[in-house]
Design an enzyme around this catalytic site. Structure first.
Site, short mmCIF file in Angstrom:
data_model
loop_
_atom_site.label_atom_id
_atom_site.label_comp_id
_atom_site.label_asym_id
_atom_site.label_seq_id
_atom_site.Cartn_x
_atom_site.Cartn_y
_atom_site.Cartn_z
N SER A 197 8.08 4.64 11.66
CA SER A 197 9.01 5.77 11.61
C SER A 197 9.72 5.85 12.95
O SER A 197 9.22 5.32 13.95
CB SER A 197 8.24 7.07 11.35
OG SER A 197 9.04 8.22 11.62
N THR A 206 0.84 -1.18 0.00
CA THR A 206 0.00 0.00 0.00
C THR A 206 0.89 1.25 0.00
O THR A 206 2.05 1.20 0.37
CB THR A 206 -0.94 0.03 1.21
OG1 THR A 206 -0.17 0.20 2.42
CG2 THR A 206 -1.74 -1.26 1.32
N GLY A 207 0.32 2.36 -0.43
CA GLY A 207 1.13 3.57 -0.56
C GLY A 207 2.20 3.43 -1.62
O GLY A 207 3.28 4.01 -1.50
N ALA A 208 1.90 2.67 -2.68
CA ALA A 208 2.92 2.28 -3.65
C ALA A 208 3.16 3.30 -4.75
O ALA A 208 4.00 3.07 -5.62
CB ALA A 208 2.54 0.94 -4.28
N SER A 209 2.45 4.42 -4.74
CA SER A 209 2.58 5.37 -5.85
C SER A 209 3.72 6.34 -5.68
O SER A 209 4.09 7.04 -6.63
CB SER A 209 1.26 6.14 -6.02
OG SER A 209 0.97 6.88 -4.85
N SER A 210 4.31 6.43 -4.49
CA SER A 210 5.42 7.38 -4.29
C SER A 210 6.24 6.97 -3.08
O SER A 210 5.87 6.08 -2.32
CB SER A 210 4.89 8.81 -4.10
OG SER A 210 4.22 8.93 -2.85
N GLY A 211 7.38 7.62 -2.93
CA GLY A 211 8.18 7.47 -1.73
C GLY A 211 8.63 6.06 -1.44
O GLY A 211 9.01 5.30 -2.33
N TYR A 232 0.59 12.59 13.33
CA TYR A 232 1.53 11.67 12.68
C TYR A 232 2.32 10.89 13.73
O TYR A 232 2.46 9.67 13.64
CB TYR A 232 2.48 12.47 11.79
CG TYR A 232 3.45 11.62 11.01
CD1 TYR A 232 3.07 11.00 9.83
CD2 TYR A 232 4.77 11.46 11.44
CE1 TYR A 232 3.97 10.24 9.10
CE2 TYR A 232 5.67 10.68 10.72
CZ TYR A 232 5.26 10.08 9.55
OH TYR A 232 6.16 9.31 8.85
#
Length: 325
Positions: A141, A11-16, A154
């Site tokens: 993180s 998931t969150g695979a479109s950037s970073g 966050y």
């Protein structure tokens, strides 16, 4: 362990970090199933994965929607007959004074960053068990161990991810599902990473948000995630400064809070660069083809000097504690 027969959902695979992780698995020949909100960026990531030698499919997914995440898992199972590795990586962030950020923005960060991981874990675990074992990786993180000012939602979310991983490991142990060949739950704690996260952040500080040095590459985190498939571990901190800060927080929490507050005020928010209030990508994905990097490199010399100075302070504290014993 061979990776060219593994099916990896990210998931969150479109950037970073998510995108870098997809590319890293694709380069090993894995089949990658990619979830994110941004259609254009997701399709571009698929093309890059194919060019790296992997098989890839895009499934547009908002992780705050439990049904959408279940659909992501179902697509992976239907297309590739199962799931071997699930990487929860989707995240958003919000900067601002505690009493000035809109409560709906605060809730949105928690919904994506915490419930998104809950939805991912609930979707992944049945498939991993059916496969006879697998890896669930939660990308957290160092904020999960070292809190920061102006990023309350966050920071809370990253602490929650640490707790989620610990609770799941304990439950799997009680169920006897964590043994050799069983389901492993791993938490990755990156330091500050060169991604577009800071450009995409919701911001109520009135100042531009910058990556706080030292800044490490997303590829470094991706290598750590791939490494966990070969050698699962409870928690992995990525980046020397990250390991230093986590150790310092355990040794001298009060000193760490004081130092982090000053560092964020000096380095994370630009006094000379005002910024208008923005929702960032909280509710809509960033437009365009996306990218792994955010363009935050080039601040290493200053970072090294600060790191050495911080290390000297901690060395002094350590020596003092030894004397007091």
């Amino acid at each position: 362990m061979r990776l060219n027969d593994k099916v990896v959902v990210i998931t969150g695979a479109s950037s970073g970090i998510g995108r870098a992780t997809a590319l890293a698995f694709a380069a090993k020949g894995a089949a990658v199933v990619l979830g994110a909100r941004g259609h254009e960026a997701l399709e571009e990531t698929v093309r890059e994965c194919v060019r790296r030698g992997g098989r890839a499919v895009a499934v547009p997914t908002d992780v705050s929607d439990a049904h959408a995440v279940q659909r992501l898992a179902g697509q992976a199972a239907a297309r590739f007959s199962g799931v071997d590795v699930w990487v929860n990586c989707a995240a958003v962030t919000l900067f601002g004074p505690f009493d000035q950020v809109p409560l709906e923005d605060f809730r949105r960060v928690l919904d994506v960053n915490i419930m998104g991981y809950v939805h991912g874990a609930r979707a992944a675990l049945p498939h991993l068990r059916h496969r006879g074992g697998g890896i669930l990786v939660n990308v957290s993180s160092i904020a999960g161990a070292v809190a920061q000012p102006y990023a309350h939602a966050y920071t809370m979310s990253k602490h929650a991810i640490q707790a989620l991983g610990s609770s799941l490991r304990q439950e799997l142990r009680l169920q006897g599902a964590d043994g050799v060949g069983g389901v492993k739950v791993c938490t990755v704690m990156p330091a500050v990473i060169d991604t577009p996260l800071f450009q995409h952040a919701a911001n109520r500080t009135g100042r531009q948000v910058r990556a706080m040095p030292p800044v490490y590459s997303a590829e470094r985190v991706a290598r750590a995630v791939v490494g966990l498939v070969r050698r699962p571990r409870r928690e992995v901190v990525v980046g020397p400064m990250g390991r230093f800060l986590v150790a310092q927080a355990r040794l001298a929490p009060g000193l760490t809070e004081k130092m982090m507050a000053g560092q964020v005020e000096r380095s994370h928010l630009a006094h000379e660069e005002p910024a208008e209030a923005t929702h960032g990508n909280l509710y809509e994905p960033a437009p365009g083809p996306g990218s792994v990097r955010g363009g935050w490199h080039g601040r290493r010399k200053t970072a090294v000097r600060r790191a050495l100075a911080a290390a000297a302070v901690v060395g002094t504290v350590t020596a003092a504690r030894r004397v007091l014993r």
